[in-house]
Scaffold this motif. Sequence first.
Motif, PDB file in Angstrom:
ATOM      1  N   ASP A   1       2.657  17.416  -5.096  1.00 21.73           N
ATOM      2  CA  ASP A   1       2.879  16.373  -4.092  1.00 21.73           C
ATOM      3  C   ASP A   1       2.253  16.709  -2.748  1.00 21.73           C
ATOM      4  N   GLU A   2       2.370  17.973  -2.319  1.00 14.56           N
ATOM      5  CA  GLU A   2       1.826  18.348  -1.013  1.00 14.56           C
ATOM      6  C   GLU A   2       0.309  18.195  -0.988  1.00 14.56           C
ATOM      7  N   ARG A   3      -0.345  18.648  -2.054  1.00 11.37           N
ATOM      8  CA  ARG A   3      -1.803  18.511  -2.110  1.00 11.37           C
ATOM      9  C   ARG A   3      -2.213  17.049  -2.154  1.00 11.37           C
ATOM     10  N   GLU A   4      -1.501  16.259  -2.934  1.00 11.99           N
ATOM     11  CA  GLU A   4      -1.864  14.845  -3.060  1.00 11.99           C
ATOM     12  C   GLU A   4      -1.700  14.114  -1.736  1.00 11.99           C
ATOM     13  N   ARG A   5      -0.635  14.418  -0.992  1.00 13.99           N
ATOM     14  CA  ARG A   5      -0.461  13.788   0.314  1.00 13.99           C
ATOM     15  C   ARG A   5      -1.580  14.195   1.266  1.00 13.99           C
ATOM     16  N   LEU A   6      -1.987  15.472   1.196  1.00 17.90           N
ATOM     17  CA  LEU A   6      -3.084  15.932   2.037  1.00 17.90           C
ATOM     18  C   LEU A   6      -4.380  15.214   1.688  1.00 17.90           C
ATOM     19  N   LEU A   7      -4.657  15.069   0.392  1.00 17.32           N
ATOM     20  CA  LEU A   7      -5.897  14.425  -0.040  1.00 17.32           C
ATOM     21  C   LEU A   7      -5.890  12.936   0.292  1.00 17.32           C
ATOM     22  N   PHE A   8      -4.759  12.268   0.115  1.00 14.78           N
ATOM     23  CA  PHE A   8      -4.685  10.846   0.473  1.00 14.78           C
ATOM     24  C   PHE A   8      -4.843  10.666   1.981  1.00 14.78           C
ATOM     25  N   ALA A   9      -4.253  11.575   2.749  1.00 17.60           N
ATOM     26  CA  ALA A   9      -4.407  11.500   4.201  1.00 17.60           C
ATOM     27  C   ALA A   9      -5.860  11.707   4.609  1.00 17.60           C
ATOM     28  N   LYS A  10      -6.537  12.651   3.951  1.00 16.72           N
ATOM     29  CA  LYS A  10      -7.953  12.891   4.241  1.00 16.72           C
ATOM     30  C   LYS A  10      -8.792  11.678   3.859  1.00 16.72           C
ATOM     31  N   PHE A  11      -8.493  11.079   2.716  1.00 19.25           N
ATOM     32  CA  PHE A  11      -9.209   9.879   2.272  1.00 19.25           C
ATOM     33  C   PHE A  11      -9.066   8.764   3.309  1.00 19.25           C
ATOM     34  N   ALA A  12      -7.840   8.531   3.764  1.00 17.71           N
ATOM     35  CA  ALA A  12      -7.609   7.473   4.761  1.00 17.71           C
ATOM     36  C   ALA A  12      -8.298   7.806   6.078  1.00 17.71           C
ATOM     37  N   GLU A  13      -8.226   9.072   6.506  1.00 28.08           N
ATOM     38  CA  GLU A  13      -8.815   9.469   7.778  1.00 28.08           C
ATOM     39  C   GLU A  13     -10.324   9.288   7.775  1.00 28.08           C
ATOM     40  N   VAL A  14     -10.972   9.729   6.693  1.00 25.50           N
ATOM     41  CA  VAL A  14     -12.434   9.639   6.623  1.00 25.50           C
ATOM     42  C   VAL A  14     -12.876   8.185   6.507  1.00 25.50           C
ATOM     43  N   THR A  15     -12.163   7.394   5.707  1.00 22.37           N
ATOM     44  CA  THR A  15     -12.545   5.990   5.554  1.00 22.37           C
ATOM     45  C   THR A  15     -12.440   5.257   6.884  1.00 22.37           C
ATOM     46  N   ARG A  16     -11.328   5.467   7.595  1.00 26.32           N
ATOM     47  CA  ARG A  16     -11.169   4.807   8.902  1.00 26.32           C
ATOM     48  C   ARG A  16     -12.253   5.256   9.871  1.00 26.32           C
TER      49      ARG A  16
ATOM     50  N   GLY B   1       0.789  -1.221   0.000  1.00 30.79           N
ATOM     51  CA  GLY B   1       0.000   0.000   0.000  1.00 30.79           C
ATOM     52  C   GLY B   1       0.822   1.272   0.000  1.00 30.79           C
ATOM     53  N   VAL B   2       1.890   1.320   0.808  1.00 28.14           N
ATOM     54  CA  VAL B   2       2.710   2.537   0.906  1.00 28.14           C
ATOM     55  C   VAL B   2       3.367   2.849  -0.432  1.00 28.14           C
ATOM     56  N   SER B   3       3.921   1.831  -1.076  1.00 24.60           N
ATOM     57  CA  SER B   3       4.577   2.067  -2.369  1.00 24.60           C
ATOM     58  C   SER B   3       3.566   2.459  -3.445  1.00 24.60           C
ATOM     59  N   LEU B   4       2.357   1.903  -3.391  1.00 23.56           N
ATOM     60  CA  LEU B   4       1.331   2.285  -4.364  1.00 23.56           C
ATOM     61  C   LEU B   4       0.919   3.737  -4.183  1.00 23.56           C
ATOM     62  N   VAL B   5       0.799   4.187  -2.936  1.00 26.43           N
ATOM     63  CA  VAL B   5       0.455   5.591  -2.692  1.00 26.43           C
ATOM     64  C   VAL B   5       1.551   6.503  -3.216  1.00 26.43           C
ATOM     65  N   GLU B   6       2.804   6.149  -2.990  1.00 21.98           N
ATOM     66  CA  GLU B   6       3.911   6.963  -3.498  1.00 21.98           C
ATOM     67  C   GLU B   6       3.906   6.996  -5.026  1.00 21.98           C
ATOM     68  N   LEU B   7       3.563   5.874  -5.652  1.00 18.65           N
ATOM     69  CA  LEU B   7       3.482   5.835  -7.113  1.00 18.65           C
ATOM     70  C   LEU B   7       2.380   6.754  -7.619  1.00 18.65           C
ATOM     71  N   LEU B   8       1.235   6.753  -6.948  1.00 18.03           N
ATOM     72  CA  LEU B   8       0.145   7.647  -7.344  1.00 18.03           C
ATOM     73  C   LEU B   8       0.536   9.109  -7.155  1.00 18.03           C
ATOM     74  N   ILE B   9       1.256   9.399  -6.087  1.00 12.87           N
ATOM     75  CA  ILE B   9       1.689  10.784  -5.854  1.00 12.87           C
ATOM     76  C   ILE B   9       2.625  11.241  -6.976  1.00 12.87           C
ATOM     77  N   ARG B  10       3.489  10.342  -7.440  1.00 10.24           N
ATOM     78  CA  ARG B  10       4.366  10.698  -8.569  1.00 10.24           C
ATOM     79  C   ARG B  10       3.597  10.869  -9.856  1.00 10.24           C
ATOM     80  N   ALA B  11       2.522  10.086 -10.045  1.00  8.56           N
ATOM     81  CA  ALA B  11       1.806  10.098 -11.314  1.00  8.56           C
ATOM     82  C   ALA B  11       0.814  11.245 -11.431  1.00  8.56           C
ATOM     83  N   LEU B  12       0.132  11.579 -10.343  1.00 13.24           N
ATOM     84  CA  LEU B  12      -0.917  12.599 -10.412  1.00 13.24           C
ATOM     85  C   LEU B  12      -0.304  13.993 -10.519  1.00 13.24           C
ATOM     86  N   PRO B  13      -0.923  14.867 -11.344  1.00 10.60           N
ATOM     87  CA  PRO B  13      -0.350  16.201 -11.569  1.00 10.60           C
ATOM     88  C   PRO B  13      -0.970  17.276 -10.677  1.00 10.60           C
ATOM     89  N   LEU B  14      -1.221  16.975  -9.407  1.00 12.57           N
ATOM     90  CA  LEU B  14      -1.879  17.935  -8.522  1.00 12.57           C
ATOM     91  C   LEU B  14      -0.909  18.632  -7.573  1.00 12.57           C
TER      92      LEU B  14
END
Length: 378
Positions: free
Chosen positions: A191-206, A176-189
Amino acid sequence: MHAKLETRAFLAMLVGVSVAFILLMKPFFGPIFWAIAIALIFHPVQLRLARRFGDRPNTNALMTLFLCMVIVVIPVLLLVASLVAEGVGLYQKIQSGDVRPGEYIDQVNQSFPAIQSFLAQFDISFAELRDRAVNLVVSGSQFLGKQALDLGQNTFQFFLGLALMVYLAFFLLRDGVSLVELLIRALPLGDERERLLFAKFAEVTRATVKGNLLIAVIQGAMGGLIFWVLGIEGAILWGVVMAIVSLLPAVGAALVWVPAAIYLAAVGDVVQALILTAFGVVVIGLADNVLRPIMVGRDTKLPDYIVLLSTLGGLAMFGINGFVMGPLVAALFNAFWGIFIREFSRESPITQAWLRGNQAKDPGKADTPEEKDRTELR
């Protein structure tokens, strides 16, 4: 010119292939989503295992998945099986005439005629409400009977989805960690925004899955227990139903125990009705009104009314998965607008830098009405 054309063609093909892949995965949306949810919820457990047993990705992922199966998956399957079995039994009793929902409602009307008079003030027909309530009970029991039949006919499909969920959850836990890092490299938003959004996604889902499911289990267990203590028939069924309807914030299990308390009072069991009412308000209601904002609303940084509306909207749009998807979409909406306000407001450093850059390109051009007025005065 040729390079720009190649870039545009490549991006168009990239979008087309991505859309085709999403459509290809659409039939497996449920297993994929719940595999992601399992990986997010049990990731802290995996980290603890890694600290204790060392960096052994396969072993730690398998142990985490085993704990998930024992704690979550198997109990949920048993709960669903109990609900279906109880529902089928209720439907058979309704069909045979052993259970007559209309008579129960008529008994309430005879004991409390003021209810009909109160409804008449608002031009609401008690008879129409009675028919709708009976149809709702019959339709609900028919639905459970149909689900039992469909489950028997589509056993292979059901276990295929379950196997896919478990299979994907293993790889998401492991990689999972490596897949998230791969998505952060691929998405053009950014890196800081993408990490924030992934963190929010994980926080809300949990928060949503753990909070809602735990509250549902607590309310369903407490409701089924008090029904069993009071000798109400079908305690397991009504406990499971309370667990399901408790997914709706603000209303929840009261949709079940309030009518039951009214009926007990109508048939003369006043003491039992008072016990059920007190237990429902103090114990069952406390779990909803106190635990839900703590475990869901505060963790997701969403107001209670947004949690309620997004849960209802999610259930309408995504089905049973909507009790997670609804608050998740609302939280991501909140996160995106938070980023926009922080980064693109007039006072933000990014906006100020952009304004200075435009002014450097065209010193005589004012970018805001205030700057335009100052330019004209000069």
